[in-house]
Write an enzyme that holds these catalytic residues in place. Structure first.
Site, short mmCIF file in Angstrom:
data_model
loop_
_atom_site.label_atom_id
_atom_site.label_comp_id
_atom_site.label_asym_id
_atom_site.label_seq_id
_atom_site.Cartn_x
_atom_site.Cartn_y
_atom_site.Cartn_z
N TYR A 153 0.85 -1.20 0.00
CA TYR A 153 0.00 0.00 0.00
C TYR A 153 0.89 1.26 0.00
O TYR A 153 0.53 2.29 -0.52
CB TYR A 153 -0.98 -0.03 1.18
N LYS A 172 -3.34 8.49 2.76
CA LYS A 172 -4.57 8.28 3.54
C LYS A 172 -4.42 8.84 4.95
O LYS A 172 -5.41 9.33 5.53
CB LYS A 172 -4.95 6.80 3.59
P1 NAD Z 1 -12.75 3.00 -8.13
O1 NAD Z 1 -11.64 2.77 -9.10
O2 NAD Z 1 -14.06 2.49 -8.49
O3 NAD Z 1 -12.84 4.56 -7.80
C1 NAD Z 1 -11.73 5.41 -7.78
C2 NAD Z 1 -12.17 6.69 -8.48
O4 NAD Z 1 -11.16 7.70 -8.39
C3 NAD Z 1 -12.46 6.48 -9.96
O5 NAD Z 1 -13.80 6.82 -10.24
C4 NAD Z 1 -11.51 7.44 -10.65
O6 NAD Z 1 -12.06 8.02 -11.80
C5 NAD Z 1 -11.32 8.48 -9.55
N1 NAD Z 1 -10.15 9.32 -9.78
C6 NAD Z 1 -8.83 8.98 -9.80
N2 NAD Z 1 -8.08 10.03 -10.15
C7 NAD Z 1 -8.93 11.08 -10.33
C8 NAD Z 1 -8.78 12.44 -10.73
N3 NAD Z 1 -7.56 12.96 -11.02
N4 NAD Z 1 -9.88 13.23 -10.80
C9 NAD Z 1 -11.10 12.72 -10.54
N5 NAD Z 1 -11.33 11.44 -10.18
C10 NAD Z 1 -10.24 10.63 -10.09
O7 NAD Z 1 -12.23 2.38 -6.75
P2 NAD Z 1 -12.85 2.43 -5.27
O8 NAD Z 1 -12.22 1.30 -4.57
O9 NAD Z 1 -14.31 2.57 -5.31
O10 NAD Z 1 -12.17 3.75 -4.68
C11 NAD Z 1 -12.91 4.82 -4.10
C12 NAD Z 1 -12.25 5.29 -2.82
O11 NAD Z 1 -12.35 4.27 -1.84
C13 NAD Z 1 -10.76 5.62 -2.95
O12 NAD Z 1 -10.46 6.77 -2.18
C14 NAD Z 1 -10.11 4.41 -2.33
O13 NAD Z 1 -8.84 4.73 -1.82
C15 NAD Z 1 -11.09 4.11 -1.22
N6 NAD Z 1 -11.03 2.78 -0.62
C16 NAD Z 1 -11.08 1.66 -1.41
C17 NAD Z 1 -11.02 0.41 -0.81
C18 NAD Z 1 -11.02 -0.85 -1.64
O14 NAD Z 1 -10.56 -1.89 -1.16
N7 NAD Z 1 -11.54 -0.84 -2.84
C19 NAD Z 1 -10.92 0.29 0.58
C20 NAD Z 1 -10.89 1.45 1.36
C21 NAD Z 1 -10.95 2.70 0.74
O1 0WE Z 2 -7.06 2.87 -1.80
C1 0WE Z 2 -7.13 1.84 -2.43
C2 0WE Z 2 -6.80 1.84 -3.90
C3 0WE Z 2 -5.58 2.66 -4.10
C4 0WE Z 2 -5.03 2.76 -5.50
C5 0WE Z 2 -4.99 1.69 -6.39
C6 0WE Z 2 -4.40 1.88 -7.62
C7 0WE Z 2 -4.28 0.75 -8.62
C8 0WE Z 2 -4.09 1.25 -10.04
C9 0WE Z 2 -4.45 3.95 -5.84
N1 0WE Z 2 -3.84 4.13 -7.03
C10 0WE Z 2 -3.82 3.12 -7.92
N2 0WE Z 2 -3.17 3.34 -9.10
C11 0WE Z 2 -3.20 2.45 -10.13
O2 0WE Z 2 -2.55 2.68 -11.17
N3 0WE Z 2 -7.47 0.68 -1.77
C12 0WE Z 2 -7.70 0.73 -0.34
C13 0WE Z 2 -7.51 -0.65 -2.41
C14 0WE Z 2 -6.16 -1.26 -2.20
O3 0WE Z 2 -5.12 -0.92 -2.98
C15 0WE Z 2 -4.01 -1.61 -2.53
C16 0WE Z 2 -4.37 -2.38 -1.41
C17 0WE Z 2 -5.75 -2.16 -1.19
C18 0WE Z 2 -6.57 -2.75 -0.10
C19 0WE Z 2 -2.71 -1.57 -2.98
C20 0WE Z 2 -1.75 -2.36 -2.34
C21 0WE Z 2 -2.09 -3.12 -1.23
C22 0WE Z 2 -3.40 -3.14 -0.76
#
Ligand code: NAD
Ligand code: 0WE
Length: 263
Positions: A155, A162
Site C-alpha cells: 500500500y 490516507k
Molecule cells: P474506483 O476505481 O471504483 O474509484 C476510484 C475513483 O477515483 C475512480 O472513479 C476514478 O475516476 C477516480 N479518480 C482517480 N483520479 C482522479 C482524478 N484525477 N480526478 C477525478 N477522479 C479521479 O475504486 P474504489 O475502490 O471505489 O475507490 C474509491 C475510494 O475508496 C478511494 O479513495 C479508495 O482509496 C477508497 N477505498 C477503497 C477500498 C477498496 O478496497 N476498494 C478500501 C478502502 C478505501
Molecule cells: O485505496 C485503495 C486503492 C488505491 C489505489 C490503487 C491503484 C491501482 C491502479 C491507488 N492508485 C492506484 N493506481 C493504479 O494505477 N485501496 C484501499 C484498495 C487497495 O489498494 C491496494 C491495497 C488495497 C486494499 C494496494 C496495495 C495493497 C493493498
C-alpha cells in the site's frame, strides 16, 4: 428516508463496482437527489446508465488534478443547483509503480506528490469549491483505508496519503464546524473495485481479511453505502471529524480467533 430533500454530489463513480456506486444506491433509496462528477470522457459512458438508475441526469466532468477543471465543474453544478447539502469524495490514486515493492525502494518524490495531491489535497479543494453553495447542516464524506494507521504490504505511499486524508478530515471538520458543515470519513475494508483490480495479490488480501475479521468475511459496497447515507443524514448531526470503520471488525482484532482456537 434518511436523506429526503438532500442534494448530494457524488465523485469517483467509475463503474458499478465502485464504492461510490454502493453509496449512490443507498443515498438514492433514502430519498437523496444526486449529481455526479467523472474524471474524464472515457468514464462518462459507464456513468450515464448508472446515474439514470439513481434518478440523476446531472453529470459533470471534474479532474481533481486541475484547479481549472474543479472551478469549471462547480460553475456547471451551480447552473443545476443553487445550493446543496454535501458531497462524497471517493477518489484515490498513486502511480502504479508506487504500489508494488519495498516502500523505501519504490517511493519517489513525484509518486509521493501525485498520491497526496489526488488522494488528499483534492478533498480540501472540493470543500473549498463547495463552501459558497453549501446549505446549513451539510455533510462531507471521504473514503479512507486502514493503511493510513497500520502498514499493509504494497500500500506504500498510499498509506501516507490516507494518513493525510484522515488529518484533512479533522482539519476540515474544525474549519467548517462554525457553518454547521460536518466532515467525516469511512475506513472501508478491502473490496474488489477497479482501483483494486490492478493490485498484485489482491485476492490473497481478501482471503486474509475474511479469515481475520470478527465477522469472518469482507464488506460490500452496499454496507459502506448504508453508513455513508447515515453519516450524511441529520441522524448523524452530532458526528464530525470522525473516521468510521466499515470493515467487518478487522481493525479491532489484533489476534484472529481462527489461528488460535479449534473452532
Ligand atoms: P474506483 O476505481 O471504483 O474509484 C476510484 C475513483 O477515483 C475512480 O472513479 C476514478 O475516476 C477516480 N479518480 C482517480 N483520479 C482522479 C482524478 N484525477 N480526478 C477525478 N477522479 C479521479 O475504486 P474504489 O475502490 O471505489 O475507490 C474509491 C475510494 O475508496 C478511494 O479513495 C479508495 O482509496 C477508497 N477505498 C477503497 C477500498 C477498496 O478496497 N476498494 C478500501 C478502502 C478505501
Ligand atoms: O485505496 C485503495 C486503492 C488505491 C489505489 C490503487 C491503484 C491501482 C491502479 C491507488 N492508485 C492506484 N493506481 C493504479 O494505477 N485501496 C484501499 C484498495 C487497495 O489498494 C491496494 C491495497 C488495497 C486494499 C494496494 C496495495 C495493497 C493493498
Amino acid at each position: 428516508m434518511l436523506l429526503k430533500n438532500k442534494k448530494i454530489l457524488i465523485t469517483g463513480l467509475a463503474n458499478k463496482y465502485s464504492i461510490a456506486s454502493g453509496i449512490a444506491a443507498s443515498m438514492y433509496r433514502e430519498g437523496a437527489k444526486l449529481a455526479f462528477t467523472y474524471q474524464n470522457e472515457r468514464l462518462l459512458k459507464n456513468l450515464k446508465p448508472l446515474a439514470k438508475e439513481y434518478g440523476s441526469d446531472i453529470l459533470i466532468e471534474c479532474d481533481v488534478a486541475s484547479d481549472e477543471s474543479i472551478e469549471k465543474a462547480f460553475k456547471e453544478l451551480s447552473k443545476k443547483w443553487n445550493a446543496f447539502d454535501g458531497f462524497v469524495h471517493s477518489i484515490g490514486f498513486a502511480p502504479s509503480d508506487q504500489l508494488e515493492g519495498n516502500f523505501v525502494d519504490v517511493t519517489t518524490r513525484e509518486g509521493f506528490k501525485i498520491a497526496h495531491d489526488i488522494s488528499s489535497y483534492s478533498f480540501t479543494a472540493l470543500a473549498k469549491a463547495s463552501k459558497p453553495m453549501l446549505n446549513d447542516s451539510s455533510a462531507l464524506l471521504t473514503l479512507t483505508y486502514l493503511g493510513a494507521v497500520q502498514t499493509i504490504p504494497n500500500y506504500n505511499v498510499m498509506g501516507l496519503a490516507k494518513a493525510s486524508l484522515e488529518a484533512n478530515t479533522r482539519f476540515l471538520a474544525a474549519s467548517m464546524g462554525s457553518d454547521n458543515v460536518r466532515v467525516n470519513a469511512i475506513s472501508a475494508g478491502p473490496i474488489k473495485t477497479l482501483a483494486a483490480s490492478g493490485v498484485k495479490n489482491f485476492r490473497k488480501m481478501l482471503t486474509q481479511h475474511s479469515s481475520r475479521a470478527p465477522l469472518g468475511r469482507t464488506v460490500t459496497t452496499e454496507e459502506v453505502g448504508n453508513v455513508a447515507a447515515f453519516l450524511c443524514s441529520d441522524y448523524a448531526s452530532g458526528i464530525t471529524g470522525e473516521i468510521t470503520y466499515v470493515d467487518a471488525g478487522f481493525n479491532t482484532a489484533a489476534m484472529p480467533l481462527t489461528e488460535i482456537t479449534d473452532n
